[in-house]
Design a protein around this motif. Structure first.
Motif, PDB file in Angstrom:
ATOM      1  N   THR A   1       0.862  -1.183   0.000  1.00 31.77           N
ATOM      2  CA  THR A   1       0.000   0.000   0.000  1.00 31.77           C
ATOM      3  C   THR A   1       0.902   1.237   0.000  1.00 31.77           C
ATOM      4  N   PRO A   2       0.364   2.401  -0.378  1.00 30.48           N
ATOM      5  CA  PRO A   2       1.208   3.606  -0.395  1.00 30.48           C
ATOM      6  C   PRO A   2       1.888   3.891   0.932  1.00 30.48           C
TER       7      PRO A   2
ATOM      8  N   ASP B   1      -0.393  11.361   3.192  1.00 31.04           N
ATOM      9  CA  ASP B   1      -0.976  10.038   2.946  1.00 31.04           C
ATOM     10  C   ASP B   1      -1.916   9.639   4.072  1.00 31.04           C
TER      11      ASP B   1
ATOM     12  N   ALA C   1      -5.997   8.981   3.932  1.00 29.09           N
ATOM     13  CA  ALA C   1      -6.527   7.685   4.374  1.00 29.09           C
ATOM     14  C   ALA C   1      -7.602   7.843   5.439  1.00 29.09           C
TER      15      ALA C   1
ATOM     16  N   ARG D   1     -12.001   7.761  -1.182  1.00 24.43           N
ATOM     17  CA  ARG D   1     -11.277   8.236  -2.364  1.00 24.43           C
ATOM     18  C   ARG D   1      -9.778   7.933  -2.276  1.00 24.43           C
ATOM     19  N   TYR D   2      -9.383   7.200  -1.253  1.00 22.80           N
ATOM     20  CA  TYR D   2      -7.952   6.983  -1.015  1.00 22.80           C
ATOM     21  C   TYR D   2      -7.280   6.281  -2.195  1.00 22.80           C
ATOM     22  N   SER D   3      -7.879   5.215  -2.683  1.00 26.19           N
ATOM     23  CA  SER D   3      -7.267   4.441  -3.766  1.00 26.19           C
ATOM     24  C   SER D   3      -7.164   5.241  -5.056  1.00 26.19           C
ATOM     25  N   VAL D   4      -8.028   6.240  -5.223  1.00 18.28           N
ATOM     26  CA  VAL D   4      -7.983   7.069  -6.427  1.00 18.28           C
ATOM     27  C   VAL D   4      -6.938   8.172  -6.284  1.00 18.28           C
TER      28      VAL D   4
ATOM     29  N   ARG E   1      -3.129   6.690  -6.041  1.00 15.26           N
ATOM     30  CA  ARG E   1      -2.871   5.595  -6.967  1.00 15.26           C
ATOM     31  C   ARG E   1      -1.357   5.508  -7.262  1.00 15.26           C
ATOM     32  N   PRO E   2      -0.886   4.353  -7.735  1.00 15.44           N
ATOM     33  CA  PRO E   2       0.570   4.132  -7.874  1.00 15.44           C
ATOM     34  C   PRO E   2       1.304   5.179  -8.693  1.00 15.44           C
TER      35      PRO E   2
ATOM     36  N   CYS F   1       1.771   8.274  -6.577  1.00 13.92           N
ATOM     37  CA  CYS F   1       2.767   8.046  -5.530  1.00 13.92           C
ATOM     38  C   CYS F   1       4.178   8.076  -6.100  1.00 13.92           C
TER      39      CYS F   1
END
Length: 345
Positions: free
Chosen positions: A89-90, A153, A157, A163-166, A169-170, A173
């Motif tokens: 995860t980030p 971050d 979270a 909306r965290y995953s959006v 996103r990699p 990051c």
């Protein structure tokens, strides 16, 4: 017209003519030699712990053991995060980058310090000093920005979980991580260029165990007050602004945690931030003591003591805090160790 008796040596006539016709050249020669002598300082002498000769081997043993624990702890964190998919995860990617940065950070100063504790020679060349300062400042500034990014971050979270995953996103990051290190080393490039833009003269003794800003700047031949002031404001910009952004993130985080109805939910939310907050306080506290004072080199002994803390102790603190206070890392460590035992049995 210069008159001379018959039989006078030709060399004497030439000497008289040179002193009578070119007095300015003969007067400026010593000054020119003095100017050229400033460039003869081709290496510095790191004073380090030479004032404690009876403790050299004790300090070597203590610092060497601490260094081994620091390396093993940070490398362990990197391996666990890489191996265990639940930590992809980030938040934990940033933790792995922080551990890698801490490992590189210690490599810049501690091995050289350990070598000087055992050797009679404490010399370091000017290019070597410049390289050490560049990487030390670059990694130090990058860690300030990286801790700020980790605070952001945690803010996303906790305050925007859906909306965290959006948002994180990699690709985002990766770009943020690249921006962190580009910014850190850009600041380091500016500061080292300012410090080494003029020659060094007088004493070549650096009152420190590595090439830090204040003790090296004191040896510059040119007027260093303007450079010191510019570097001071640049340090304020890096340290203070980064810390204020972290505090801003945690202000929103605390406001969001207070609104969580259950006590268990509040504890869980705060536990994900406790380790990061501990490292932030220690890192920015040490950086403020050293770099947010206009006259940092006024007390070399005090500065060396604080420098030992943030170059030796703080890198050790990060893996300890993140493994003891983070439940997910502890579980992943036990899971990885269990799989390792199963492979070897």
């Amino acid at each position: 017209m210069i008159s001379c008796p018959i039989g006078t040596d030709v060399w004497q006539i030439t000497t008289k003519l040179s002193h009578s016709i070119y007095p300015v050249l003969s007067f400026q020669a010593p000054e020119k030699q003095q100017e050229n002598a400033t460039w003869l300082v081709t290496e510095f002498v790191l004073v380090g712990f030479s004032n404690l000769p009876h403790l050299r081997y004790t300090l070597f043993g203590l610092f060497f053991l601490t260094y081994l624990v620091t390396l093993s702890g940070n490398i362990t964190i990197i391996i666990i995060i890489q191996v265990d998919r639940t930590l992809h995860t980030p938040m934990y990617r940033f933790l792995a980058v922080l551990s890698l940065s801490e490992t590189s950070y210690t490599l810049v100063t501690i091995p050289n310090m350990l070598a000087h504790l055992l050797m009679e020679s404490q010399a370091i060349s000017i290019p070597g000093c410049r390289a050490q300062m560049f990487f030390f400042l670059g990694l130090g500034c990058s860690q300030c920005f990286l801790l700020t990014l980790m605070g952001y971050d945690r803010y996303v979270a906790i305050c925007h979980p859906l909306r965290y995953s959006v948002i994180m996103r990699p690709t985002v990051c990766l770009r943020l991580g690249a921006l962190v290190f580009c910014s850190g080393f850009s600041v380091a490039s500016i500061e080292t260029s300012m410090i080494f833009s003029s020659p060094f003269c007088g004493s070549n003794r650096v009152e420190h165990f590595f090439c830090d800003i204040a003790p090296v700047l004191k040896l510059s031949c040119s007027e260093s007050a303007g450079k010191a002031l510019a570097i001071f404001f640049l340090s304020v910009l890096v340290v203070l602004v980064s810390f204020l952004l972290v505090l801003l993130s945690y202000a929103f985080i605390v406001a969001a945690i207070v609104r969580i109805p259950s006590a268990a939910g509040r504890r869980k939310a705060f536990s994900t931030c406790a380790a990061h907050l501990t490292v932030v306080i220690v890192h920015f506290g040490c950086a403020s003591i050293i770099y947010l004072r206009p006259e940092s080199g006024a007390r070399p002994e005090q500065d060396r003591l604080v420098a030992v803390f943030y170059t030796v102790v703080t890198p050790l603190l990060n893996p300890v805090v993140y493994t003891l206070r983070n439940k997910e890392v502890r579980v992943a460590l036990r899971r990885t160790l269990g799989r390792s035992r199963g492979v070897f049995q």
